[in-house]
Design a protein around this motif. Structure first.
Motif, PDB file in Angstrom:
ATOM      1  N   GLY A   1       0.820  -1.207   0.000  1.00  0.00           N
ATOM      2  CA  GLY A   1       0.000   0.000   0.000  1.00  0.00           C
ATOM      3  C   GLY A   1       0.849   1.250   0.000  1.00  0.00           C
ATOM      4  O   GLY A   1       0.501   2.260   0.607  1.00  0.00           O
ATOM      5  N   GLY A   2       1.959   1.205  -0.733  1.00  0.00           N
ATOM      6  CA  GLY A   2       2.935   2.282  -0.676  1.00  0.00           C
ATOM      7  C   GLY A   2       2.713   3.416  -1.653  1.00  0.00           C
ATOM      8  O   GLY A   2       3.523   4.346  -1.702  1.00  0.00           O
ATOM      9  N   SER A   3       1.633   3.379  -2.416  1.00  0.00           N
ATOM     10  CA  SER A   3       1.468   4.376  -3.476  1.00  0.00           C
ATOM     11  C   SER A   3       0.717   5.623  -3.032  1.00  0.00           C
ATOM     12  O   SER A   3       0.630   6.593  -3.787  1.00  0.00           O
ATOM     13  CB  SER A   3       0.727   3.747  -4.673  1.00  0.00           C
ATOM     14  OG  SER A   3      -0.588   3.369  -4.300  1.00  0.00           O
TER      15      SER A   3
ATOM     16  N   ASP B   1      16.498   0.893   1.031  1.00  0.00           N
ATOM     17  CA  ASP B   1      16.055   0.628  -0.331  1.00  0.00           C
ATOM     18  C   ASP B   1      14.666   0.004  -0.222  1.00  0.00           C
ATOM     19  O   ASP B   1      14.370  -0.718   0.741  1.00  0.00           O
ATOM     20  CB  ASP B   1      17.015  -0.307  -1.050  1.00  0.00           C
ATOM     21  CG  ASP B   1      18.361   0.366  -1.335  1.00  0.00           C
ATOM     22  OD1 ASP B   1      18.393   1.608  -1.394  1.00  0.00           O
ATOM     23  OD2 ASP B   1      19.359  -0.360  -1.478  1.00  0.00           O
ATOM     24  N   LEU B   2      13.808   0.264  -1.223  1.00  0.00           N
ATOM     25  CA  LEU B   2      12.393  -0.017  -1.039  1.00  0.00           C
ATOM     26  C   LEU B   2      11.744  -0.752  -2.200  1.00  0.00           C
ATOM     27  O   LEU B   2      12.032  -0.482  -3.375  1.00  0.00           O
ATOM     28  CB  LEU B   2      11.623   1.292  -0.822  1.00  0.00           C
ATOM     29  CG  LEU B   2      11.939   2.037   0.468  1.00  0.00           C
ATOM     30  CD1 LEU B   2      11.418   3.448   0.409  1.00  0.00           C
ATOM     31  CD2 LEU B   2      11.347   1.298   1.652  1.00  0.00           C
ATOM     32  N   ALA B   3      10.838  -1.654  -1.843  1.00  0.00           N
ATOM     33  CA  ALA B   3       9.883  -2.214  -2.785  1.00  0.00           C
ATOM     34  C   ALA B   3       8.523  -1.632  -2.437  1.00  0.00           C
ATOM     35  O   ALA B   3       8.034  -1.799  -1.317  1.00  0.00           O
ATOM     36  CB  ALA B   3       9.847  -3.732  -2.687  1.00  0.00           C
ATOM     37  N   ILE B   4       7.938  -0.929  -3.395  1.00  0.00           N
ATOM     38  CA  ILE B   4       6.635  -0.306  -3.194  1.00  0.00           C
ATOM     39  C   ILE B   4       5.574  -1.225  -3.778  1.00  0.00           C
ATOM     40  O   ILE B   4       5.468  -1.381  -4.996  1.00  0.00           O
ATOM     41  CB  ILE B   4       6.577   1.074  -3.868  1.00  0.00           C
ATOM     42  CG1 ILE B   4       7.664   1.993  -3.311  1.00  0.00           C
ATOM     43  CG2 ILE B   4       5.194   1.694  -3.694  1.00  0.00           C
ATOM     44  CD1 ILE B   4       7.804   3.298  -4.075  1.00  0.00           C
ATOM     45  N   GLY B   5       4.795  -1.849  -2.906  1.00  0.00           N
ATOM     46  CA  GLY B   5       3.683  -2.669  -3.356  1.00  0.00           C
ATOM     47  C   GLY B   5       2.456  -1.801  -3.540  1.00  0.00           C
ATOM     48  O   GLY B   5       2.130  -0.985  -2.678  1.00  0.00           O
TER      49      GLY B   5
ATOM     50  N   GLY C   1      -4.470  -1.573   2.916  1.00  0.00           N
ATOM     51  CA  GLY C   1      -5.764  -1.745   3.568  1.00  0.00           C
ATOM     52  C   GLY C   1      -6.859  -1.048   2.789  1.00  0.00           C
ATOM     53  O   GLY C   1      -6.611  -0.164   1.968  1.00  0.00           O
ATOM     54  N   VAL C   2      -8.096  -1.454   3.061  1.00  0.00           N
ATOM     55  CA  VAL C   2      -9.262  -0.830   2.440  1.00  0.00           C
ATOM     56  C   VAL C   2     -10.296  -0.546   3.515  1.00  0.00           C
ATOM     57  O   VAL C   2     -10.344  -1.206   4.550  1.00  0.00           O
ATOM     58  CB  VAL C   2      -9.867  -1.740   1.348  1.00  0.00           C
ATOM     59  CG1 VAL C   2      -8.900  -1.919   0.190  1.00  0.00           C
ATOM     60  CG2 VAL C   2     -10.268  -3.098   1.914  1.00  0.00           C
ATOM     61  N   ARG C   3     -11.125   0.451   3.257  1.00  0.00           N
ATOM     62  CA  ARG C   3     -12.141   0.831   4.232  1.00  0.00           C
ATOM     63  C   ARG C   3     -13.297  -0.169   4.276  1.00  0.00           C
ATOM     64  O   ARG C   3     -13.809  -0.516   5.322  1.00  0.00           O
ATOM     65  CB  ARG C   3     -12.663   2.231   3.906  1.00  0.00           C
ATOM     66  CG  ARG C   3     -13.649   2.779   4.918  1.00  0.00           C
ATOM     67  CD  ARG C   3     -14.074   4.185   4.532  1.00  0.00           C
ATOM     68  NE  ARG C   3     -14.711   4.213   3.225  1.00  0.00           N
ATOM     69  CZ  ARG C   3     -14.216   4.828   2.143  1.00  0.00           C
ATOM     70  NH1 ARG C   3     -13.065   5.458   2.222  1.00  0.00           N
ATOM     71  NH2 ARG C   3     -14.858   4.805   0.993  1.00  0.00           N
ATOM     72  N   GLY C   4     -13.725  -0.632   3.104  1.00  0.00           N
ATOM     73  CA  GLY C   4     -14.878  -1.527   3.051  1.00  0.00           C
ATOM     74  C   GLY C   4     -16.182  -0.765   3.235  1.00  0.00           C
ATOM     75  O   GLY C   4     -16.202   0.469   3.231  1.00  0.00           O
ATOM     76  N   PRO C   5     -17.281  -1.472   3.395  1.00  0.00           N
ATOM     77  CA  PRO C   5     -18.589  -0.808   3.502  1.00  0.00           C
ATOM     78  C   PRO C   5     -18.687   0.071   4.741  1.00  0.00           C
ATOM     79  O   PRO C   5     -18.202  -0.287   5.804  1.00  0.00           O
ATOM     80  CB  PRO C   5     -19.579  -1.973   3.560  1.00  0.00           C
ATOM     81  CG  PRO C   5     -18.776  -3.140   4.056  1.00  0.00           C
ATOM     82  CD  PRO C   5     -17.390  -2.930   3.535  1.00  0.00           C
ATOM     83  N   MET C   6     -19.321   1.232   4.583  1.00  0.00           N
ATOM     84  CA  MET C   6     -19.524   2.159   5.684  1.00  0.00           C
ATOM     85  C   MET C   6     -20.945   2.026   6.230  1.00  0.00           C
ATOM     86  O   MET C   6     -21.870   1.688   5.512  1.00  0.00           O
ATOM     87  CB  MET C   6     -19.301   3.593   5.203  1.00  0.00           C
ATOM     88  CG  MET C   6     -17.871   3.928   4.878  1.00  0.00           C
ATOM     89  SD  MET C   6     -16.828   4.021   6.338  1.00  0.00           S
ATOM     90  CE  MET C   6     -17.489   5.501   7.110  1.00  0.00           C
TER      91      MET C   6
END
Length: 247
Positions: free
Chosen positions: A13-15, A32-36, A93-98
């Motif tokens: 979730g690095g973007s 040094d980094l891997a951005i998923g 992560g995602v918020r999902g339904p509110m």
């Protein structure tokens, strides 16, 4: 493969949001980094430019953290391009339904739980496989939420429950891996100014309920993550660091 003694850290979730701030801070601190990232390749590449401008090597990898094969691809690509993985920041992560739980769509909840908890387990599982038995050992930082103890009533009880599970995972895995020299810690943000919120003005609207009187900035979470990955935190494992303005 780049020959280096620098730490190599995977950030899921690095973007955007907290993840992007973590990448920028870690690059400045010598990683040094891997951005998923899930789908926004342009956003991930924008973060990568910031990382490279700080003198760090970087690779961007599209990943579905809830899919073990995709997670394996992320870690294999990282090791091939940058060297052995020494750190993981579980942040995707995602918020999902509110709304109220009684009104939530079961399929949307299941999809959110897959990312918010199963994805953490799968990424940690692969990271541990890569780190165990190496001379460098490693560290994992999970991004939880103050919602884990506040509960998210009327908004996202399912999300809060997943973050409580992340806290439990952090404690259990830290004990499981201590003898292997792998540290596992957690940062639990409060309300932060990011695109996560369904209402973009929610951080401002909730400020009066926060003891410090304001919502936090992503960079304030990034600083905590960087410390937990650093040698200064060598005696910290199983820690859940709440960075929530007093909430």
């Amino acid at each position: 493969m780049r020959q280096t003694q620098r730490p190599v850290t995977v950030v899921t979730g690095g973007s955007r949001g907290i993840g992007a701030a973590i990448c920028a801070r870690l690059a400045a601190d010598g990683h040094d980094l891997a951005i998923g990232y899930r789908s926004d390749a342009a956003a991930a590449e924008a973060v990568a430019r910031t990382v490279r401008a700080a003198g760090a090597a970087c690779v961007t990898v599209a990943v579905d953290t809830a899919d073990a094969t995709s997670v394996d691809h992320l870690f294999t690509t990282t090791a091939t391009e940058l060297g052995p993985v020494t750190g993981l920041v579980n942040n995707a992560g995602v918020r999902g339904p509110m709304g109220r739980l009684a009104d939530a769509d079961p399929d949307e909840m299941r999809a959110a739980l897959d990312v918010n908890f199963l994805g953490y387990l799968l990424c940690a599982r692969r990271a541990v496989q890569d780190m165990t038995g190496t001379a460098t050992r490693g560290a994992i930082v999970n991004i939880s939420s103050a919602a884990a103890t506040l509960g998210g009533p009327g908004e996202y009880v399912h999300y809060a429950a997943a973050k409580a599970a992340v806290d439990g995972m952090t404690i259990g895995l830290s004990k499981e891996l201590a003898a292997d020299g792998i540290r596992v810690n957690c940062v639990a943000p409060g309300i932060i100014w990011t695109e996560f919120h369904a209402d973009p003005q929610r951080p401002a609207k909730r400020a009066a309920a926060i003891p410090l009187g304001r919502a936090g900035q992503p960079e304030e979470i990034a600083g905590a993550v960087s410390w937990l990955l650093s040698a200064d935190a060598s005696y910290a494992t199983g820690t859940i660091m709440r960075v929530a303005g007093g909430m």
